[in-house]
Design a protein around this motif. Structure first.
Motif, PDB file in Angstrom:
ATOM      1  N   GLY A  84       3.420   0.819   3.204  1.00  0.00           N
ATOM      2  CA  GLY A  84       2.373   1.741   3.415  1.00  0.00           C
ATOM      3  C   GLY A  84       2.256   2.521   4.452  1.00  0.00           C
ATOM      4  O   GLY A  84       1.084   2.986   5.139  1.00  0.00           O
ATOM      5  N   CYS A 132       3.887   8.977   0.126  1.00  0.00           N
ATOM      6  CA  CYS A 132       3.755   8.470  -1.165  1.00  0.00           C
ATOM      7  C   CYS A 132       2.355   8.392  -2.133  1.00  0.00           C
ATOM      8  O   CYS A 132       2.288   7.961  -3.007  1.00  0.00           O
ATOM      9  CB  CYS A 132       4.516   7.099  -1.624  1.00  0.00           C
ATOM     10  SG  CYS A 132       3.570   6.090  -1.143  1.00  0.00           S
ATOM     11  N   CYS A 172       3.782   5.221   5.730  1.00  0.00           N
ATOM     12  CA  CYS A 172       4.231   6.612   6.147  1.00  0.00           C
ATOM     13  C   CYS A 172       3.247   7.627   5.307  1.00  0.00           C
ATOM     14  O   CYS A 172       2.847   8.609   5.662  1.00  0.00           O
ATOM     15  CB  CYS A 172       5.326   7.046   5.797  1.00  0.00           C
ATOM     16  SG  CYS A 172       5.631   7.139   3.974  1.00  0.00           S
ATOM     17  N   ARG A 173       2.438   6.715   4.415  1.00  0.00           N
ATOM     18  CA  ARG A 173       1.635   7.781   3.361  1.00  0.00           C
ATOM     19  C   ARG A 173       2.201   9.012   2.701  1.00  0.00           C
ATOM     20  O   ARG A 173       1.417   9.686   2.268  1.00  0.00           O
ATOM     21  CB  ARG A 173       0.428   8.011   4.428  1.00  0.00           C
ATOM     22  CG  ARG A 173      -0.406   7.042   5.107  1.00  0.00           C
ATOM     23  CD  ARG A 173      -0.462   5.690   4.730  1.00  0.00           C
ATOM     24  NE  ARG A 173      -1.566   5.563   3.622  1.00  0.00           N
ATOM     25  CZ  ARG A 173      -1.858   4.379   3.132  1.00  0.00           C
ATOM     26  NH1 ARG A 173      -0.900   3.411   3.317  1.00  0.00           N
ATOM     27  NH2 ARG A 173      -2.783   4.464   2.058  1.00  0.00           N
ATOM     28  N   HIS A 221       8.882   9.492  -0.594  1.00  0.00           N
ATOM     29  CA  HIS A 221       8.701   8.356   0.045  1.00  0.00           C
ATOM     30  C   HIS A 221       9.427   8.215   1.179  1.00  0.00           C
ATOM     31  O   HIS A 221      10.648   8.826   1.257  1.00  0.00           O
ATOM     32  CB  HIS A 221       8.583   7.327  -0.789  1.00  0.00           C
ATOM     33  CG  HIS A 221      10.136   7.288  -1.504  1.00  0.00           C
ATOM     34  ND1 HIS A 221      10.476   7.843  -2.734  1.00  0.00           N
ATOM     35  CD2 HIS A 221      11.177   6.686  -1.295  1.00  0.00           C
ATOM     36  CE1 HIS A 221      11.636   7.849  -3.091  1.00  0.00           C
ATOM     37  NE2 HIS A 221      12.229   6.965  -1.948  1.00  0.00           N
ATOM     38  N   CYS A 262       3.257   3.263  -3.150  1.00  0.00           N
ATOM     39  CA  CYS A 262       4.124   2.076  -3.052  1.00  0.00           C
ATOM     40  C   CYS A 262       3.542   0.707  -2.655  1.00  0.00           C
ATOM     41  O   CYS A 262       4.038  -0.353  -3.061  1.00  0.00           O
ATOM     42  CB  CYS A 262       5.158   2.526  -1.635  1.00  0.00           C
ATOM     43  SG  CYS A 262       4.261   2.155  -0.128  1.00  0.00           S
ATOM     44  N   CYS A 293       8.728   5.206   3.993  1.00  0.00           N
ATOM     45  CA  CYS A 293       8.960   3.907   4.630  1.00  0.00           C
ATOM     46  C   CYS A 293       9.299   2.908   3.586  1.00  0.00           C
ATOM     47  O   CYS A 293       9.679   1.866   3.867  1.00  0.00           O
ATOM     48  CB  CYS A 293       7.722   3.547   5.323  1.00  0.00           C
ATOM     49  SG  CYS A 293       6.444   3.410   4.028  1.00  0.00           S
ATOM     50  N   TYR A 294       9.455   3.264   2.153  1.00  0.00           N
ATOM     51  CA  TYR A 294       9.696   2.299   1.150  1.00  0.00           C
ATOM     52  C   TYR A 294      11.254   2.140   1.160  1.00  0.00           C
ATOM     53  O   TYR A 294      12.111   3.016   1.243  1.00  0.00           O
ATOM     54  CB  TYR A 294       8.938   3.215  -0.106  1.00  0.00           C
ATOM     55  CG  TYR A 294       9.924   2.535  -1.574  1.00  0.00           C
ATOM     56  CD1 TYR A 294       9.187   1.325  -2.068  1.00  0.00           C
ATOM     57  CD2 TYR A 294      10.667   2.996  -1.984  1.00  0.00           C
ATOM     58  CE1 TYR A 294       9.461   0.883  -3.069  1.00  0.00           C
ATOM     59  CE2 TYR A 294      11.298   2.624  -3.142  1.00  0.00           C
ATOM     60  CZ  TYR A 294      10.948   1.480  -3.607  1.00  0.00           C
ATOM     61  OH  TYR A 294      11.277   0.876  -4.869  1.00  0.00           O
TER      62      TYR A 294
HETATM   63  S1  FES Z   1       6.463   5.080   1.043  1.00  0.00           S
HETATM   64 FE1  FES Z   1       5.779   5.140   3.055  1.00  0.00          FE
HETATM   65  S2  FES Z   1       3.502   4.867   2.447  1.00  0.00           S
HETATM   66 FE2  FES Z   1       4.537   4.537   0.655  1.00  0.00          FE
END
Ligand code: FES
Ligand code: SF4
Ligand code: SF4
Ligand code: FES
Lengths: 230, 159
Positions: free
Chosen positions: A46, A51, A48-49, A35, A67, A37-38
């Protein structure tokens, strides 16, 4: 009383607090879903995609970011299938192409199995993960930063273009930006489409213990939650 | 600033009125001055960042003062197919400015938008709010010349 839900992640039965995300549940039980951006203290966006997981429902699978997915009773999640790995690798590759000089992004890309980047470099120095913006708004409550513009012109900017006096100078925006990790010596130079080999041994181990957090050094680069909790 | 006050009157602390208020401010000044945006943020209780973001998002708002005559060239899909690019080229050649810029004498501003909802009439150019359909580079050149030419005549009259 705390309510719990039980779900299956990669064939393991996992308990999670009701309302937690699938990513939270997985991380809490030692399953590493990459992950970026979490950030635990912030709302999930959501962006960065990375995860992504497969959600199995009635024999059908759907791919979605974990996430922003609420853990529910009886859910069946697969985070490490061939299909997911392929997609995730591709996403990581695109992120590296967007910001090839970021150590954190390189680290996580290697963790996702990227060894070469097939896309032209954009050298943007921002992958629009929104960590800075969310820190500024939700945590520091300063509202000094935001996304401005649309489509390919979307970028992070101060209000009206320069740092205002309501910026609290807390520094979270830079601290949590994946671009601010000092690049390692062997990092990819702009114009070179190859990740440095230093990390490949790490990936090899990560590959062996699929789905398990191996406390990869790489995790430190992007502030992996498991590493920051230890 | 009194005009601004009358726009804000009765709308204090109502964040949902942001766009409406910005439209009025835009009509008042022809663009959104910084001080006005700050005042709007303060009065509506919206963070300045939000105001700025909204102002940047919509093409209807302009952050820079605009010229006396505003030509908005539609470069949406339908108009593009019907030759909007030729119109843009025409403008660039004639005025030596890019879309989004204003001529040095402050007379003409050229903007481009993506579809104004009149695709069947394309290519569309909006001249100071009036829709001109089936535009050609020639017609556009004349229209621009006319809007600048008027000034020349005025100048001559003054001289
Ligand atoms: S951590 Fe970035 S989309 Fe889920
Ligand atoms: S330093 Fe300023 S811009 Fe950065 S997070 Fe803190 S308040 Fe926001
Ligand atoms: S500046 Fe950094 S933290 Fe902010 S969106 Fe870009 S990459 Fe993410
Ligand atoms: S594309 Fe020009 S009006 Fe729709």
């Amino acid at each position: 009383m705390q309510q719990y839900v039980t779900l299956k992640i990669d064939d393991a039965r996992v308990q999670a607090i009701k309302g937690a995300s699938v990513l939270d549940a997985a991380m809490a039980s030692g399953i590493c879903i990459p992950h970026l951006c979490y950030v635990p203290v912030l709302k999930d966006s959501g962006a960065c995609r990375l995860c992504i997981v497969e959600v199995v429902n009635d024999g059908r699978t759907k791919i979605t970011a974990s996430c922003t997915l609420n853990a529910e009773d009886g859910m069946v999640i697969r985070s490490n299938t061939e299909r997911i790995r392929k997609l995730r690798k591709n996403i990581a590759e695109l992120l590296v192409a967007q910001a090839p000089n970021s150590r954190a992004v390189q680290d996580i890309a290697v963790r996702c199995g990227v060894k070469e980047v097939r896309y032209p470099f954009r050298n943007d120095n921002c992958i629009q993960c929104g960590r800075c913006v969310r820190y500024c708004t939700e945590y520091s409550k300063a509202n000094a930063l935001g996304f401005v513009g649309r489509g390919k012109n979307r970028h992070v900017e101060f209000a009206l273009g320069f740092r205002r006096d309501f910026c609290k100078k807390c520094g979270f925006c830079t601290e949590y930006c994946p671009m601010s990790v000092t690049p390692c010596g062997g990092s990819m130079k702009s114009g070179e489409g190859r990740l440095c080999g230093n990390c490949e041994s790490q990936t090899a181990t990560a590959d062996k213990f699929t789905g398990v957090c191996v406390r990869c050094e790489l995790g430190r680069g992007f502030g992996c939650v498991r590493q920051t909790y230890v | 600033m009194t005009a601004l006050n009358s726009i804000l009157k009765g709308r204090q602390s109502q964040p949902h009125l942001l766009i409406e208020v910005l439209h009025d401010v835009q009509d008042l000044y022809g663009y959104l001055p910084e001080e006005a945006m700050s005042a709007v943020a303060q009065e509506l209780g919206v963070p300045l960042m939000e105001v700025y973001r909204v102002a940047c998002f919509y093409k209807a708002f302009s952050l820079k003062p605009r010229g006396k005559h505003v030509f908005t060239v539609c470069t949406g899909t339908a108009c593009h197919v019907r030759g909007a690019k030729l119109l843009i080229d025409q403008v660039k050649g004639q005025l030596n400015i890019e879309p989004g810029e204003t001529t040095e004498d402050g007379l003409v501003t050229i903007e481009n938008v993506n579809c104004v909802g009149a695709c069947a009439l394309g290519p569309v150019v909006i001249q100071n709010g009036a829709y001109c359909h089936h535009m050609t580079p020639g017609k556009l050149r004349k229209a621009i010349d006319k809007s600048r030419g008027k000034k020349k005549k005025e100048e001559r009259a003054h001289a």
